[in-house]
Design a protein around this motif. Sequence first.
Motif, short mmCIF file in Angstrom:
data_model
loop_
_atom_site.label_atom_id
_atom_site.label_comp_id
_atom_site.label_asym_id
_atom_site.label_seq_id
_atom_site.Cartn_x
_atom_site.Cartn_y
_atom_site.Cartn_z
N SER A 24 43.44 46.39 30.35
CA SER A 24 44.21 47.36 31.03
C SER A 24 45.54 46.78 31.38
O SER A 24 45.96 45.75 30.95
CB SER A 24 43.63 47.60 32.63
OG SER A 24 44.50 48.22 33.45
N ASP A 56 47.05 43.34 38.30
CA ASP A 56 46.51 42.96 39.33
C ASP A 56 44.79 43.05 38.87
O ASP A 56 43.86 41.90 39.09
CB ASP A 56 46.33 43.67 40.28
CG ASP A 56 47.75 43.19 41.11
OD1 ASP A 56 48.29 42.26 40.98
OD2 ASP A 56 48.26 44.29 41.73
N ASP A 62 47.28 47.27 34.08
CA ASP A 62 47.07 46.83 35.38
C ASP A 62 47.05 45.32 35.66
O ASP A 62 46.16 44.76 35.27
CB ASP A 62 45.99 47.75 36.13
CG ASP A 62 46.18 47.14 37.65
OD1 ASP A 62 46.52 46.09 38.13
OD2 ASP A 62 45.76 48.22 38.38
#
Length: 361
Positions: free
Chosen positions: A139, A143, A141
């Motif tokens: 991903s 985090d 992302d």
Amino acid sequence: MPVKDMAYFMYNLFRLKKYLKYIFIIILFLIYYFGVFTHFFELDYFTDFEYPLGTNISKCIINMRSGNSDQLPCIKINPFEYDLLLANNNKCDKNIHLLILVKSSLNNFERRSVIRKTWGFESRFSDVFTKTVFVLGKSYDIDLEKRITDEHKQYGDIVQYDFIDQYFNNTIKTLNAIKWASTHCNNSRFYFFSDDDMYVSIKNLLRYLRNPFEYPHYLNQEIKGKQSQHNLPSDIELFTGYVFNSYPLRHQISKWYVSLNEYPYHMWPPYVTAGAYVLSHAVLIKFHYGSYYTKLFRFDDIYLGLLAKKLNISPLHCKYIYFYKKYYSPSSYKYVIASHGYDNTEELYNVWLEQKSYGNA
């Protein structure tokens, strides 16, 4: 007919003719949109089937394994150069009987946690060695990626490749799972692929793999004291799950719409639904090498069906692997190997525990 009625009739006829062409255009559009005309232009699967690479890829596999992979007509059309981001190189440090590969989405932490406690638990059977890994993409992302890395540090069971984890990359996920198993866990006899929303009985799966042609009848024979032959040859070509023989969907409103350019034939090759299926070692290796010479297709179950067709491997139907959610009762799951639709982790945990208490999981 009175003059007034005649005039009214002619007026409505005129209006109908005025809009008739628009009605005709709308009907044609709907016929096109729902794929009615498309079926007239499909090729016959049984007489015309050919799928790129248009050659005998079984011979290509032999050439590739002997180091002659780029000789005509065996030119690789899929390089599969995805970096391996996370893996445990010691996962298969000894011979095992069954490798469980769970195709999981990045955010499904809870599902993976419950699977580790239930059907993916590696020490479930002391006399049969099994290992479990979760196959993921990546991903953007940051985090989320950190959470995945932390999860792998804790459990050491994540296999992550450098592709975006989304629905239409499922074929890439499946092929990378096959690649990892072929190159990093080449010492397992069988390979079980599953989605992360499945109920699975590994106990029934192992029973099935003892004799997939007579399951579960041979169990009843053994209870009665009769011996059943269940020593499968080590080189058996086994590709098994819930087998479909179906047709491409041509209406464009469908999520599974397929154009003639993408696939021109009126039927799919026999394929196993992607929720849960088993490959023997021999088939895993053939699928791995054969995928280099077979054009990608966005539906992973169809793609494996295409591979099997080109490699002359016939999928074996298993009605105890359910592509839908089988109605649950304590007795109805006695022989169930897998059932789809368990996205509720609490339900999965409770069903599995209950079946374990009955000796069925």
